[in-house]
Enzyme design. Structure first.
Site, PDB file in Angstrom:
ATOM      1  N   SER A 101      -9.811   1.479   2.795  1.00 45.67           N
ATOM      2  CA  SER A 101      -8.960   2.279   1.931  1.00 45.67           C
ATOM      3  C   SER A 101      -7.867   1.478   1.214  1.00 45.67           C
ATOM      4  O   SER A 101      -7.277   1.985   0.266  1.00 45.67           O
ATOM      5  CB  SER A 101      -8.293   3.383   2.756  1.00 45.67           C
ATOM      6  OG  SER A 101      -7.420   2.824   3.714  1.00 45.67           O
TER       7      SER A 101
ATOM      8  N   SER B 169     -10.036  -0.753   6.985  1.00 44.76           N
ATOM      9  CA  SER B 169      -9.426  -0.549   5.664  1.00 44.76           C
ATOM     10  C   SER B 169      -8.697  -1.759   5.086  1.00 44.76           C
ATOM     11  O   SER B 169      -8.310  -1.742   3.922  1.00 44.76           O
ATOM     12  CB  SER B 169      -8.458   0.635   5.706  1.00 44.76           C
ATOM     13  OG  SER B 169      -9.179   1.832   5.663  1.00 44.76           O
TER      14      SER B 169
ATOM     15  N   LYS C   2       0.842  -1.204   0.000  1.00 53.25           N
ATOM     16  CA  LYS C   2       0.000   0.000   0.000  1.00 53.25           C
ATOM     17  C   LYS C   2       0.874   1.249   0.000  1.00 53.25           C
ATOM     18  O   LYS C   2       1.931   1.271   0.651  1.00 53.25           O
ATOM     19  CB  LYS C   2      -0.911  -0.036   1.244  1.00 53.25           C
ATOM     20  CG  LYS C   2      -2.002   1.016   1.259  1.00 53.25           C
ATOM     21  CD  LYS C   2      -2.910   0.839   2.481  1.00 53.25           C
ATOM     22  CE  LYS C   2      -4.033   1.846   2.532  1.00 53.25           C
ATOM     23  NZ  LYS C   2      -4.899   1.665   3.728  1.00 53.25           N
TER      24      LYS C   2
END
Lengths: 477, 100
Positions: free
Chosen positions: A159, A183, A84
């Site tokens: 997310s 997330s 990420k």
């Protein structure tokens, strides 16, 4: 789709690597081919690292060396993973999908990256996300939304949506995400993956771009529970650079009871009927496996989302105060220093980030502090006590990970309705408990088959209970 | 609903320049979010007083980095990120201006 090595789980790939049926370079190339095919439409990766093949070759060389020295290779040696974009890898951009950090090059490795490098992981690239991890759909990225590989008209969740899309689309064998309010788990549910939010402090956040510091954890998104366990075991441990980290002995080991807690009172409304039906089906199957279902009461859980949307913006707005245009990141000039700040922050932060900064600033203002942040802190403690008490008699508490399957891109336009998607995931962040999302079947929307997940929450430090029950659920069929 | 002046005040505190249009939409958004999170006021706190917070600060000595940690030797990389660099210094604006 023809079968490719990219479809392997980490566990399967590690076995083949060990047996010398394949090389790490084969694996990396298989993923790069899928990336070539699909990343333009999925937008899962913001950047694919040009040296991925070189890293894979180095991993193969290391395996040969391990063999020569009769050393057992790490199970992640040569495994291609996606990271990420809010986790720092030295010498590479880490933008948190924000214009603020669009050109920011990380000057050091996050502790999790240091550990993965030591294991010999191949980093394929950095994945898209909601800007500064603020969102549940990856539509808030400054670099365009990510699409769900299972239905490109839908969101992958967020997310950590880029990480989830990369793994679900076989553009990586596994990925790291971060989880502040769901997330990792919500995108896992939307993309048919396993996602773990570890116990608060189990994994160092040093080098992760901070959002809500009393809530944030780094964790894996994978194709199987076994894979999540391997990554978690590689990442965990005390880190002198993150004073919130804990060792394995922090919490006492607990006996297994083969009892699962179900907070029925939370499921009376707001959950799609077919999602609930899948959930009940899994519970029934667990019963036939000898698990006892117990009703648990979490009287304050109804307040969890409200508590979260006070504490998270308060902490985020505080953490984001560091983006001052002075030391790194976007830097615009105004007529004086104050205007330098205000201009740079307005141009650097997207609308959702600005909204949460304003909200956080409000709840922390003198005059409102007691009513919001103060009350939220008390409610959080009460909720933690309730969850701890409930877990005294069961191995895990289970709920659907999200009230619905993946929504359509653009479907949730007002912020509050988007926030309501986090209803079941925020509790574990507030209480610090570890929580795992595991696929629990599918539902149908507009002719498309979409996965949904079940969330298991265990006592602090008891990830082992999650893996044990998670494997049971994974193998129910 | 939260007033325009309130949003502008918060934006000033948060060092955020907002357009008129955004101030307006934030009035609506922030008001509805505050209404929702305001539920916490329904929480009854026990008569024995507030619960002690579970979180506390952990302090450490301000000592140079150990050679083995990943920040050691990264000074130049950190300086390289300065928006305006002069030698090894981060050149910043004057904060206090002389009276004219």
């Amino acid at each position: 789709m023809e079968t490719t090595l990219a479809q392997l789980s980490i566990t399967e790939a590690a076995k083949k690597l060990k047996a010398k049926e394949i090389t790490s370079l084969d694996l990396a190339r298989a993923c790069l081919i899928e990336i070539q095919k699909r990343n333009t439409s999925l937008n899962a990766y913001l950047e694919v690292f040009a040296d991925a093949e070189a890293q894979a070759k180095a991993a193969d060389a290391r395996r040969a060396q391990d063999e020569k020295e009769k050393k057992e290779s790490h199970p992640l040696l040569g495994i291609p993973l996606a990271i990420k974009d809010n986790i720092l890898i030295e010498g590479r951009i880490a933008s948190a999908a924000s214009k603020m950090l669009e050109h920011y090059v990380a000057s050091y490795d996050a502790t999790v990256i240091k550990k993965l490098k030591a294991a010999g992981v191949v980093f394929l690239g950095r994945t898209n996300m909601d800007e500064f991890a603020m969102g549940g759909s990856t539509e808030n990225s400054a670099f365009g939304p990510t699409r769900n590989p299972l239905d490109e008209g839908r969101v992958p969740g967020g997310s950590s949506g880029g990480s989830a899309a990369a793994v679900a689309g076989h553009l990586a064998l596994g990925a790291l995400g971060t989880d502040t309010g769901g997330s990792i788990r919500e995108p896992a549910s939307f993309c048919g993956l396993v996602g773990l939010k570890p116990t608060y402090g189990a994994v160092s956040r040093f080098g992760a771009i901070a959002m809500g510091s009393s809530l944030d954890q780094i964790g894996p998104l994978t194709k199987s529970v076994e894979d999540a366990e391997i990554i978690f075991n590689t990442l965990r441990g005390i880190d002198p650079l993150d004073s919130t980290t804990i060792g394995e002995g922090e919490y006492a080991a607990r006996p297994r009871r083969k009892r699962v807690g179900v907070p029925r009172h939370l499921l009376k409304e707001g959950v799609d009927a077919d999602v609930l039906a899948q959930f009940d089906l899994v519970l029934t199957k667990l019963q036939t496996q000898g698990y006892e279902l117990v009703d648990v009461e979490l009287p304050s859980a109804g307040l969890a989302l409200a508590v979260y949307y006070i504490i998270m913006p308060a902490e985020s707005s505080t953490n984001l105060a560091r983006y001052d245009s002075i030391r790194y990141g976007l830097s615009l000039k105004g007529k004086d220093l104050t205007e330098d700040y205000a201009k740079s922050r307005a141009a650097g932060f997207g609308p959702e980030v600005r909204r949460r900064i304003i909200l956080g600033t409000y709840v922390l203002s003198a005059g409102y502090y007691d009513a919001y942040y103060g009350k939220a802190g008390l409610a959080r403690q009460k909720l933690t006590d309730e969850v701890t008490r409930a877990l005294e008699t069961v191995d895990a508490i289970v709920v659907p990970t999200a009230p619905c399957p993946a929504t359509k891109i653009g479907e949730k336009s007002d912020p509050l309705s988007m926030y309501l998607m986090d209803i079941f995931t925020v509790t574990a962040n507030l209480t610090g408990n570890p929580a795992l999302s595991v696929p629990m079947g599918t539902v149908t929307r507009e002719g498309k088959t979409l996965p949904v997940g079940i969330q298991l929450t265990a006592a602090h430090g008891d990830e082992a209970a999650l893996f044990e029950l998670g494997k049971k659920i994974q193998n129910l069929g | 609903m939260i007033s325009r002046e309130d949003i502008e005040g918060l934006a000033a505190l948060a060092r955020l320049q907002l357009s008129d249009q955004e101030v307006e939409s934030l009035q609506t958004d922030v008001s509805s979010i505050l209404e929702y999170v305001g539920q916490v006021s329904s929480l009854e706190v026990s008569a024995s007083g507030p619960i002690a917070p579970a979180h506390h600060n952990i302090m450490r000595d301000d000592t140079p980095r150990a050679a083995e940690d990943q920040l050691a030797g990264k000074e130049e990389a950190i300086r390289a990120a300065f928006p305006k660099r002069e030698g090894d210094y981060n050149a910043v604006r004057k904060i206090l201006q002389k009276d004219e």
